[in-house]
Scaffold this motif. Sequence first.
Motif, PDB file in Angstrom:
ATOM      1  N   LYS A 133     -12.241 -11.780  21.557  1.00  0.00           N
ATOM      2  CA  LYS A 133     -10.870 -11.546  21.093  1.00  0.00           C
ATOM      3  C   LYS A 133     -10.455 -10.093  21.299  1.00  0.00           C
ATOM      4  O   LYS A 133      -9.331  -9.810  21.725  1.00  0.00           O
ATOM      5  CB  LYS A 133     -10.740 -11.927  19.613  1.00  0.00           C
ATOM      6  CG  LYS A 133      -9.310 -11.809  19.078  1.00  0.00           C
ATOM      7  CD  LYS A 133      -9.203 -12.279  17.646  1.00  0.00           C
ATOM      8  CE  LYS A 133      -7.765 -12.182  17.159  1.00  0.00           C
ATOM      9  NZ  LYS A 133      -7.613 -12.617  15.748  1.00  0.00           N
ATOM     10  N   ASN A 134     -11.370  -9.173  21.020  1.00  0.00           N
ATOM     11  CA  ASN A 134     -11.053  -7.750  21.215  1.00  0.00           C
ATOM     12  C   ASN A 134     -10.751  -7.447  22.676  1.00  0.00           C
ATOM     13  O   ASN A 134      -9.858  -6.655  22.998  1.00  0.00           O
ATOM     14  CB  ASN A 134     -12.214  -6.878  20.735  1.00  0.00           C
ATOM     15  CG  ASN A 134     -12.363  -6.878  19.227  1.00  0.00           C
ATOM     16  OD1 ASN A 134     -11.429  -7.239  18.506  1.00  0.00           O
ATOM     17  ND2 ASN A 134     -13.527  -6.478  18.735  1.00  0.00           N
ATOM     18  N   THR A 135     -11.503  -8.079  23.576  1.00  0.00           N
ATOM     19  CA  THR A 135     -11.258  -7.905  25.009  1.00  0.00           C
ATOM     20  C   THR A 135      -9.884  -8.445  25.386  1.00  0.00           C
ATOM     21  O   THR A 135      -9.116  -7.789  26.110  1.00  0.00           O
ATOM     22  CB  THR A 135     -12.350  -8.608  25.838  1.00  0.00           C
ATOM     23  OG1 THR A 135     -13.618  -8.024  25.531  1.00  0.00           O
ATOM     24  CG2 THR A 135     -12.081  -8.473  27.329  1.00  0.00           C
ATOM     25  N   ILE A 136      -9.564  -9.642  24.902  1.00  0.00           N
ATOM     26  CA  ILE A 136      -8.251 -10.250  25.169  1.00  0.00           C
ATOM     27  C   ILE A 136      -7.134  -9.347  24.682  1.00  0.00           C
ATOM     28  O   ILE A 136      -6.151  -9.090  25.402  1.00  0.00           O
ATOM     29  CB  ILE A 136      -8.145 -11.632  24.485  1.00  0.00           C
ATOM     30  CG1 ILE A 136      -9.051 -12.653  25.163  1.00  0.00           C
ATOM     31  CG2 ILE A 136      -6.692 -12.111  24.460  1.00  0.00           C
ATOM     32  CD1 ILE A 136      -8.547 -13.206  26.463  1.00  0.00           C
ATOM     33  N   GLU A 137      -7.262  -8.856  23.453  1.00  0.00           N
ATOM     34  CA  GLU A 137      -6.223  -8.000  22.861  1.00  0.00           C
ATOM     35  C   GLU A 137      -6.011  -6.738  23.697  1.00  0.00           C
ATOM     36  O   GLU A 137      -4.870  -6.313  23.930  1.00  0.00           O
ATOM     37  CB  GLU A 137      -6.589  -7.612  21.421  1.00  0.00           C
ATOM     38  CG  GLU A 137      -6.642  -8.764  20.439  1.00  0.00           C
ATOM     39  CD  GLU A 137      -5.266  -9.304  20.059  1.00  0.00           C
ATOM     40  OE1 GLU A 137      -4.246  -8.723  20.478  1.00  0.00           O
ATOM     41  OE2 GLU A 137      -5.216 -10.320  19.333  1.00  0.00           O
ATOM     42  N   THR A 138      -7.113  -6.153  24.169  1.00  0.00           N
ATOM     43  CA  THR A 138      -7.011  -4.931  24.969  1.00  0.00           C
ATOM     44  C   THR A 138      -6.333  -5.209  26.303  1.00  0.00           C
ATOM     45  O   THR A 138      -5.455  -4.460  26.746  1.00  0.00           O
ATOM     46  CB  THR A 138      -8.416  -4.334  25.203  1.00  0.00           C
ATOM     47  OG1 THR A 138      -9.027  -4.074  23.942  1.00  0.00           O
ATOM     48  CG2 THR A 138      -8.324  -3.033  25.981  1.00  0.00           C
ATOM     49  N   LEU A 139      -6.718  -6.309  26.951  1.00  0.00           N
ATOM     50  CA  LEU A 139      -6.118  -6.661  28.238  1.00  0.00           C
ATOM     51  C   LEU A 139      -4.611  -6.910  28.094  1.00  0.00           C
ATOM     52  O   LEU A 139      -3.810  -6.429  28.906  1.00  0.00           O
ATOM     53  CB  LEU A 139      -6.796  -7.908  28.821  1.00  0.00           C
ATOM     54  CG  LEU A 139      -8.249  -7.725  29.282  1.00  0.00           C
ATOM     55  CD1 LEU A 139      -8.886  -9.075  29.580  1.00  0.00           C
ATOM     56  CD2 LEU A 139      -8.309  -6.817  30.513  1.00  0.00           C
ATOM     57  N   LEU A 140      -4.226  -7.633  27.062  1.00  0.00           N
ATOM     58  CA  LEU A 140      -2.803  -7.916  26.841  1.00  0.00           C
ATOM     59  C   LEU A 140      -2.030  -6.630  26.549  1.00  0.00           C
ATOM     60  O   LEU A 140      -0.904  -6.452  27.003  1.00  0.00           O
ATOM     61  CB  LEU A 140      -2.631  -8.920  25.694  1.00  0.00           C
ATOM     62  CG  LEU A 140      -3.161 -10.338  25.972  1.00  0.00           C
ATOM     63  CD1 LEU A 140      -3.059 -11.193  24.705  1.00  0.00           C
ATOM     64  CD2 LEU A 140      -2.410 -10.991  27.126  1.00  0.00           C
ATOM     65  N   GLU A 141      -2.668  -5.732  25.824  1.00  0.00           N
ATOM     66  CA  GLU A 141      -2.047  -4.432  25.524  1.00  0.00           C
ATOM     67  C   GLU A 141      -1.800  -3.646  26.805  1.00  0.00           C
ATOM     68  O   GLU A 141      -0.811  -2.926  26.933  1.00  0.00           O
ATOM     69  CB  GLU A 141      -2.980  -3.650  24.588  1.00  0.00           C
ATOM     70  CG  GLU A 141      -2.352  -2.424  23.953  1.00  0.00           C
ATOM     71  CD  GLU A 141      -3.312  -1.752  22.988  1.00  0.00           C
ATOM     72  OE1 GLU A 141      -3.495  -0.521  23.091  1.00  0.00           O
ATOM     73  OE2 GLU A 141      -3.909  -2.458  22.146  1.00  0.00           O
ATOM     74  N   TRP A 142      -2.686  -3.831  27.782  1.00  0.00           N
ATOM     75  CA  TRP A 142      -2.560  -3.147  29.070  1.00  0.00           C
ATOM     76  C   TRP A 142      -1.606  -3.868  30.026  1.00  0.00           C
ATOM     77  O   TRP A 142      -1.391  -3.406  31.149  1.00  0.00           O
ATOM     78  CB  TRP A 142      -3.933  -3.039  29.747  1.00  0.00           C
ATOM     79  CG  TRP A 142      -4.872  -2.079  29.078  1.00  0.00           C
ATOM     80  CD1 TRP A 142      -4.584  -1.145  28.139  1.00  0.00           C
ATOM     81  CD2 TRP A 142      -6.292  -1.967  29.325  1.00  0.00           C
ATOM     82  NE1 TRP A 142      -5.718  -0.455  27.764  1.00  0.00           N
ATOM     83  CE2 TRP A 142      -6.775  -0.941  28.487  1.00  0.00           C
ATOM     84  CE3 TRP A 142      -7.177  -2.645  30.164  1.00  0.00           C
ATOM     85  CZ2 TRP A 142      -8.119  -0.569  28.473  1.00  0.00           C
ATOM     86  CZ3 TRP A 142      -8.510  -2.275  30.144  1.00  0.00           C
ATOM     87  CH2 TRP A 142      -8.975  -1.240  29.310  1.00  0.00           C
ATOM     88  N   GLY A 143      -1.092  -5.021  29.628  1.00  0.00           N
ATOM     89  CA  GLY A 143      -0.211  -5.775  30.516  1.00  0.00           C
ATOM     90  C   GLY A 143      -0.947  -6.572  31.576  1.00  0.00           C
ATOM     91  O   GLY A 143      -0.366  -6.957  32.592  1.00  0.00           O
ATOM     92  N   VAL A 144      -2.232  -6.825  31.327  1.00  0.00           N
ATOM     93  CA  VAL A 144      -3.055  -7.584  32.261  1.00  0.00           C
ATOM     94  C   VAL A 144      -3.056  -9.059  31.837  1.00  0.00           C
ATOM     95  O   VAL A 144      -3.005  -9.369  30.649  1.00  0.00           O
ATOM     96  CB  VAL A 144      -4.502  -7.034  32.269  1.00  0.00           C
ATOM     97  CG1 VAL A 144      -5.441  -7.921  33.092  1.00  0.00           C
ATOM     98  CG2 VAL A 144      -4.515  -5.604  32.794  1.00  0.00           C
ATOM     99  N   VAL A 145      -3.102  -9.967  32.808  1.00  0.00           N
ATOM    100  CA  VAL A 145      -3.161 -11.400  32.515  1.00  0.00           C
ATOM    101  C   VAL A 145      -4.629 -11.847  32.497  1.00  0.00           C
ATOM    102  O   VAL A 145      -5.274 -11.888  33.549  1.00  0.00           O
ATOM    103  CB  VAL A 145      -2.383 -12.225  33.561  1.00  0.00           C
ATOM    104  CG1 VAL A 145      -2.508 -13.727  33.252  1.00  0.00           C
ATOM    105  CG2 VAL A 145      -0.917 -11.803  33.609  1.00  0.00           C
ATOM    106  N   PRO A 146      -5.171 -12.177  31.315  1.00  0.00           N
ATOM    107  CA  PRO A 146      -6.555 -12.665  31.269  1.00  0.00           C
ATOM    108  C   PRO A 146      -6.616 -14.090  31.833  1.00  0.00           C
ATOM    109  O   PRO A 146      -5.800 -14.934  31.478  1.00  0.00           O
ATOM    110  CB  PRO A 146      -6.887 -12.666  29.769  1.00  0.00           C
ATOM    111  CG  PRO A 146      -5.778 -11.904  29.098  1.00  0.00           C
ATOM    112  CD  PRO A 146      -4.584 -12.067  29.971  1.00  0.00           C
ATOM    113  N   ILE A 147      -7.584 -14.355  32.710  1.00  0.00           N
ATOM    114  CA  ILE A 147      -7.805 -15.694  33.235  1.00  0.00           C
ATOM    115  C   ILE A 147      -9.187 -16.139  32.773  1.00  0.00           C
ATOM    116  O   ILE A 147     -10.203 -15.554  33.146  1.00  0.00           O
ATOM    117  CB  ILE A 147      -7.698 -15.723  34.769  1.00  0.00           C
ATOM    118  CG1 ILE A 147      -6.303 -15.261  35.206  1.00  0.00           C
ATOM    119  CG2 ILE A 147      -7.982 -17.133  35.293  1.00  0.00           C
ATOM    120  CD1 ILE A 147      -6.092 -15.229  36.706  1.00  0.00           C
TER     121      ILE A 147
END
Length: 275
Positions: A133-147
């Motif tokens: 979840k922490n990884t997802i939150e960081t990626l979304l904060e950066w504007g990255v699309v997690p796949i």
Amino acid sequence: MSGAVEAAEVAKARSLAANAGRVVVKAGTNSLTDDESNLDDGKLDKLVDDVAGLVERDKEVILVSSGAIGAGKGRIGFASDDTVEESQALSTIGQSHLMRRYTESFERYGLTVAQILVTEHDLENPERFTNFKNTIETLLEWGVVPIVNENDAVATEEIRIGDNDMISASIAIGVDADLLVTLTDVGGVYTGNPKEDAGAELIEAVGRNYDEVEQIVDSSASGSFGGIRTKVQGARSVSEHGIPAIIARSTEEDVLEKVATEQPVGTIFTPINDH
């Protein structure tokens, strides 16, 4: 159907779906590959177009993508995935190809993607899920699309039972998503198997009629249509956590745009509890 969902309830669920700030989109193998199991560039690009449209609306999108085993089969012209070992090996070939294509396709919109491979065990273990979840939150904060995809190379029992349907539901609940959209090769949930029954009708909404819908699905699901069971179970699971869910056809034009503008599309599962 005897227990149809009230119109006001459906309208409210569509409004919640349209206004969702964080969306989990799940795309199945058939939404990404052709009849010979090759990765279909047209299908993948359309999915990316749809997802990018949500991002352009300032929504956070987590994409749960199947397709690695199918892409692997097409990549090396291998027809069989009869054993778990073959499926696992094919997934390792297909996953890198799948991510390469996603990277290229999202770059058309100036978007960066990230790959995360998980198993159900990762999502069930509190410490591992916190890291996820922490990884997802960081990626979304950066504007990255997690796949996100199931880690087929190390999974065994999950590999054949609608894995990503349940994983996408677990993720939607665990990361406090506002909506789960499951894209598949059928237009939603029907009163029969639409691939065999020309008279099968689309069920517009599922809520208090869930038990009746579940009985219909159990009696009509078979073969390639059997995967609808886990899609319905996943949608129901998130709806019990107050999150609307939609099962819709991946090839429908502007399918996610329709969701974002409160247009009827697929089958919507109305939230059972407040989110």
